[in-house]
Design a protein around this motif. Structure first.
Motif: not given
Length: 347
Positions: A95-96, A99, A112, A114, A116, A144, A175-177
């Motif tokens: 995520n951007t 985080r 958050r 995600g 990485n 993702k 943090n992953t939808e």
């Protein structure tokens, strides 16, 4: 003297961006100036879980060394076992930024990220070069944008299985939808079946969220037993924000650290009453007393991460040494003797 230097380093790191500070801390582990005690050992601390023998039951949780770049120094940091990752089949940036947030007033963090990471190929190559003198595990994740997230877990394990001592199926990151949707009984059973087919002889652990109902926990325990999961890690981060004081309390992501302790320990105790699968307690551990409470609630071993942000890397050895004392004081001859002796107080 060394502890004083560590404290000064922690003060300095807390003055800069938390994600940058984390990266610097990982690089510092390779410096000869960082004192690493080696595994803390005693007959009382020796722990057996999932066919592995641990010098002590204090482990490093996934997320601290996402890309397996610091395995060798971490092996010498006092832990009984370590877990790296999470690794996904393909590299992804996550995520951007920003985080990662420090909640200093709460001795906590919100992330958050995600998932990485550098991707399975790079991470597995580093694992293959590591000289494992304590058990080293890999946290498995899904990309993702994957068309088949369940299949991603099996792909990573198939690539890594010859170079790890255990693997963790992580369906509990917030943090992953829609990742946590895989904790549902049907989806989880299918996912674990795919992973078990490629595991070889590697024990498979399951990491769950603390934000589950009693029925969710009962369903997960049944699925885990049917799948022959070797251990359950309880728990990952929470979405709960009750009682926080920090200005960052409203940030999206998973909360870890001290505020998670009671919720994660309660989940752990409930699981201990539902299954005989060995449990690994995670969430809010910042002292030997915290680790001991997890063990007496039902954990056969523990892991920490956020506590290191506030206590430094020497915390692992200090917790293991403190556990030895606490076990002795209460007349326990081993960690196993203490497991679940206080579960009822958490139910």
């Amino acid at each position: 003297m060394r502890r004083g230097i560590e404290k000064l380093g922690l003060v300095a790191l807390r003055r800069i961006d938390p994600e940058l500070a984390h990266g610097l801390a990982l690089k510092a582990l390779h410096s000869p100036l960082v004192a690493l005690p080696g595994p803390v050992k005693s007959a009382r601390l020796t722990t057996r879980i999932a066919g592995m023998t641990l010098a002590n039951p204090v482990g490093l949780a996934a997320g601290f060394d996402k890309n397996a770049t610091a395995i060798r120094p971490l092996i010498r940091a006092g832990f009984g076992f370590i877990e790296v990752g999470a690794a996904t089949p393909l590299p992804q940036s996550g995520n951007t930024k920003p985080r990662l947030f420090r909640l200093t007033e709460d001795a906590a963090a919100i992330n958050r990220f995600g998932f990485n990471n550098d991707g399975a190929d790079a991470i597995v190559a580093r694992l293959a070069r590591a000289h494992r003198t304590i058990p080293v595990g890999l946290n498995l994740g899904a990309n993702k944008d994957s068309a088949n997230r369940a299949e991603d877990f099996a792909r990573v394990l198939q690539a890594a299985r010859d170079h790890i001592d255990f693997a963790t199926v992580n369906v509990s990151s917030p943090n992953t939808e829609k990742l946590r949707d895989l904790q549902g009984p049907m989806a989880l059973a299918a996912l674990l079946d795919g992973v078990m087919q490629v595991r070889g002889s590697v024990p498979v652990f399951l990491k769950i969220a603390p934000d589950l109902t009693d029925q969710d926990l009962a369903d997960i325990a049944k699925v885990a037993e049917d799948a022959r999961v070797a251990a359950i890690i309880a728990t990952n981060t929470t979405l709960d924000r009750i009682g926080l004081r920090s200005i960052h309390a409203g940030e999206a992501g998973g909360l870890s650290g001290a505020p998670l302790f009671e919720k994660s320990t309660r989940t752990l105790a409930k699981l201990h009453s539902l299954t005989d699968i060995p449990l690994i307690g995670v969430g809010g551990i910042g002292s030997a007393r915290d680790a001991y409470s997890k063990i007496r609630a039902g954990a056969s071993a523990v892991q920490l991460y956020t506590g290191l942000v506030y206590g430094g890397l020497s915390l692992a050895a200090r917790i293991a040494q403190g556990l030895d004392v606490l076990l002795q004081q209460d007349g326990f001859g081993s960690v196993a003797d203490a497991v679940g002796t206080n579960t009822k107080d958490w139910l």
